[in-house]
Design an enzyme around this catalytic site. Structure first.
Site, PDB file in Angstrom:
ATOM      1  N   ASP A  86       0.860  -1.176   0.000  1.00 25.95           N
ATOM      2  CA  ASP A  86       0.000   0.000   0.000  1.00 25.95           C
ATOM      3  C   ASP A  86       0.902   1.233   0.000  1.00 25.95           C
ATOM      4  OD1 ASP A  86      -2.367   1.645   0.490  1.00 25.95           O
ATOM      5  OD2 ASP A  86      -1.677   1.778   2.564  1.00 25.95           O
ATOM      6  N   ASP A  88      -0.371   5.057   1.062  1.00 25.49           N
ATOM      7  CA  ASP A  88      -0.684   6.000   2.136  1.00 25.49           C
ATOM      8  C   ASP A  88      -0.575   5.324   3.506  1.00 25.49           C
ATOM      9  OD1 ASP A  88      -1.270   8.279   0.555  1.00 25.49           O
ATOM     10  OD2 ASP A  88      -3.244   7.473   0.077  1.00 25.49           O
ATOM     11  N   LYS A 250      -8.537  -3.518  -3.763  1.00 27.93           N
ATOM     12  CA  LYS A 250      -7.123  -3.480  -4.127  1.00 27.93           C
ATOM     13  C   LYS A 250      -6.561  -4.902  -4.096  1.00 27.93           C
ATOM     14  CE  LYS A 250      -5.523  -0.771  -0.971  1.00 27.93           C
ATOM     15  NZ  LYS A 250      -4.555   0.022  -0.208  1.00 27.93           N
TER      16      LYS A 250
END
Length: 335
Positions: A86, A88, A250
């Site tokens: 990931d 952020d 995702k």
């Protein structure tokens, strides 16, 4: 070869201690917790990785499984490895110098280019929809329509604000975003060993790439899959390309038909990095996975989320703004 000599014992309660902040990790607001100690039974000469995994902010629910996974990763070496992460609050820091770091969306939302009235609308939307995203009483199916609604409304406000391609480098430079300590070493190590790094993000791909370009390096072995801005011939934002990526879709199935699949088809060993429970599915769709070592960054709500994180992630890092653990594991794999 790293064997994690001896074995790790899970943490047990230590009522006299109110904080488990390691010396190399600061926490702005010490919290009252179960406060665990963890014993690491090692040889008289523990190696670097053993010492790092023995730090107080590192939680491992099943040490024997983690040991076996790391040994499998080492045996497979760089040629069998891929890293999925990931962005952020995983690649980027959750906070820096006691200030919260912005997400890729917030980098745009808070910049001076955005009119104040639109900033207020965005702030109000964020409060509403983030509460839905993190509500443990709602199912993923319940949340998805709200995530889509949030994106559509936010995109409309970006367009209304007159965001242009030329604004992005300045927005990133002027922001408080900061990559985790050690991320530069991580990407350089992966690049030198030709290990692919797939960055999955529900954020803005153009901003993610710009942050990495300004604070690290964008290498050929790196692929960013996120929401890509669409600009007209004058460079004005007109929307986003393709299907929306949100926190709950995702995974590598989003790359179906992409040549990237062929490039990584022989890489059956995965290191996955995330900061939410939703990130655990990012490796779904990877063909023929042999072993997947999941490392979770628990940035906040330590009391509330530790058990949940430990159920999903192999290794949980509490309030760690570095890539120290990941780099130590890669060092062993690369030999």
């Amino acid at each position: 070869m790293f064997t994690l000599r001896g074995y790790l014992l899970t943490r047990f309660c230590c009522p006299k201690r109110k904080s488990c902040i390691p010396t190399n990790v600061s926490r702005k607001y010490p919290f009252k917790s179960r406060s665990f100690h963890k014993l690491l039974k090692m040889s008289d000469n523990p190696n670097k990785l053993e010492k790092i995994l023995g730090q107080r902010h590192v939680s491992i629910k099943n040490p024997k499984i983690v040991r076996k996974k790391i040994e499998t990763l080492i045996k497979g070496g760089a040629s069998s490895l891929q890293v999925i992460s990931d962005f952020d609050k995983t690649i980027s820091k959750y906070r820096h110098l006691n200030k919260r770091c912005p997400s890729s969306h917030c980098i745009i939302e808070t910049h001076s280019v955005i009119p104040q009235e639109i900033k207020e609308e965005m702030r109000s939307m964020a409060q509403k929809y983030y509460a839905i995203e993190t509500d443990h009483n709602l199912t993923v199916e319940d949340k998805i329509p709200h995530m889509i609604d949030w994106n559509e409304k936010g995109t409309g406000l970006f367009i209304k604000a007159g965001v242009k391609r030329e604004h992005l480098p300045h927005m990133v430079k002027d922001s408080d975003v900061c990559l985790r300590d050690g991320f530069v070493d991580l990407v350089d190590t992966l690049h030198k060993s030709n290990v692919p790094l797939l960055i999955f993000s529900a954020g803005v791909a153009d901003v993610v790439e710009e942050v990495i370009r300004q604070q690290a390096s964008v290498h050929p072995n790196m692929k960013i899959v996120a929401n890509t801005m669409d600009f007209d011939q004058k460079g004005a934002l007109i929307g986003f390309k393709g299907e929306l990526l949100h926190p709950f879709n995702k995974n590598e199935s989003a790359l179906e038909g992409d040549p990237y699949f062929e490039e990584i088809r022989h890489r059956h060993n995965v290191i996955l990095l995330g900061d939410s429970i939703g990130d655990l599915t990012m490796a779904n769709g990877v063909p023929g996975v042999n072993v997947s070592l999941k490392i979770g960054f628990l940035n906040a709500k330590f009391e509330e989320l530790l058990d949940t994180f430990m159920d999903g992630y192999d290794i949980v890092l509490e309030d760690d703004q570095t890539m120290e653990v990941v780099n130590a594991i890669l060092e062993e794999i690369m030999g």
